[in-house]
Design an enzyme around this catalytic site. Structure first.
Site, PDB file in Angstrom:
ATOM      1  N   HIS A  72       2.766  73.398  31.769  1.00 55.99           N
ATOM      2  CA  HIS A  72       1.917  73.350  30.572  1.00 55.99           C
ATOM      3  C   HIS A  72       0.540  72.798  30.909  1.00 55.99           C
ATOM      4  CE1 HIS A  72       0.320  72.408  26.637  1.00 55.99           C
ATOM      5  NE2 HIS A  72       1.245  73.192  26.113  1.00 55.99           N
ATOM      6  N   GLU A  93      -3.049  74.801  30.675  1.00 55.36           N
ATOM      7  CA  GLU A  93      -4.218  74.032  30.235  1.00 55.36           C
ATOM      8  C   GLU A  93      -4.777  73.063  31.283  1.00 55.36           C
ATOM      9  OE1 GLU A  93      -3.379  72.023  26.568  1.00 55.36           O
ATOM     10  OE2 GLU A  93      -2.612  73.827  25.605  1.00 55.36           O
ATOM     11  N   HIS A  97       4.826  79.851  25.141  1.00 51.24           N
ATOM     12  CA  HIS A  97       4.062  79.974  26.390  1.00 51.24           C
ATOM     13  C   HIS A  97       4.764  80.910  27.375  1.00 51.24           C
ATOM     14  CE1 HIS A  97       0.784  77.300  25.619  1.00 51.24           C
ATOM     15  NE2 HIS A  97       1.568  76.275  25.378  1.00 51.24           N
TER      16      HIS A  97
END
Length: 252
Positions: A130, A161, A193
């Site tokens: 993530h 990110e 995601h």
């Protein structure tokens, strides 16, 4: 499925002890309530345990790395403990899944075993973490990547990110002349995601961009919670924790 698997793992490890779920995300709590599955936040979960007469609580983070979300969880538990002094004898906080080199090695062994049938000798494993835009987990992610890479040079990782992004990873794949990859989420749950950013049909998904680069892609859409051996790390962290949030930290 990931949460059910983790729940089963904890109930097996702590027989006879109540296992209460709490969600820090209000968005997720709202979604679950709309589906007829109301789940409370941290204070609700702790209140339930107090009502059940529990005196020693082990709060286990289900985060993969200690970033912003873990800090928010820890603050929420500390705040509740300070508002209700003496309610519990001890409240131990269990750390996220990947804290030590041993954790990373244990998780990698679980991932490799679970993806073994999908990988031939020259097939790379591409993992999506993530990450966080403000970089709280960047260094920890780099450490995990280094441990993984030292064991299997055909592992490539990036974050949605974080600082290590898809373009960095694609350069590495091209330099290694990789022609076939198995993509998988390095996340507890294979959620939005994994389904969209990783394996989606949109042009900007990792799968689409890899295919556009001439690389064959197979998807392994399974969260770490469902990966045999991964949840055991979380159980171990819950059992090993000596971080009692009801007491002032003391150096031995």
């Amino acid at each position: 499925p990931a949460f059910k698997a983790v729940d089963a793992e904890f109930k097996k490890a702590f027989p006879g002890a109540p296992v209460v779920w709490a969600y820090t995300s209000q968005i997720i709590r709202k979604k679950l309530a709309e589906q007829g599955q109301p789940v409370g936040g941290i204070s609700d979960g702790l209140a339930q345990l107090a009502k059940d007469g529990v005196k020693v609580v082990r709060v286990q983070s289900l985060h993969v790395l200690a970033g912003e979300e873990f800090t928010a969880l820890e603050r929420a538990v500390l705040l509740d403990v300070s508002k209700n002094p003496g309610r519990f004898d001890s409240v131990f906080m269990g750390r996220p899944m990947l804290e030590s080199k041993a954790d990373a090695q244990e998780l990698l062994a679980a991932i490799k075993a679970d993806t073994k049938s999908a990988r031939s000798k020259n097939t790379a494993l591409v993992l999506m973490g993530h990450g966080q835009s403000h970089g709280r987990a960047d260094l920890a992610f780099e450490g995990v990547y280094a441990v993984f890479k030292s064991t299997d040079k055909n592992i490539h990782m990036a974050t949605v990110e974080g600082a290590r992004n898809f373009d960095d990873m694609l350069k590495g794949l091209k330099a290694a002349k990789i022609k076939h990859v198995v993509i998988a989420p390095l996340m507890l749950v294979a959620g939005d995601h994994a389904r969209n950013d990783l394996a989606g049909d949109e042009d900007d998904s990792w799968a689409s961009q890899l295919k556009a680069a001439g690389i064959k892609v197979d998807a392994h859409l399974k969260g770490l919670g469902e990966t045999p051996g991964a949840a055991a790390i979380l159980v171990r962290h819950a059992k090993e924790s000596t971080d009692d949030l009801t007491k002032e930290p003391r150096k031995p």
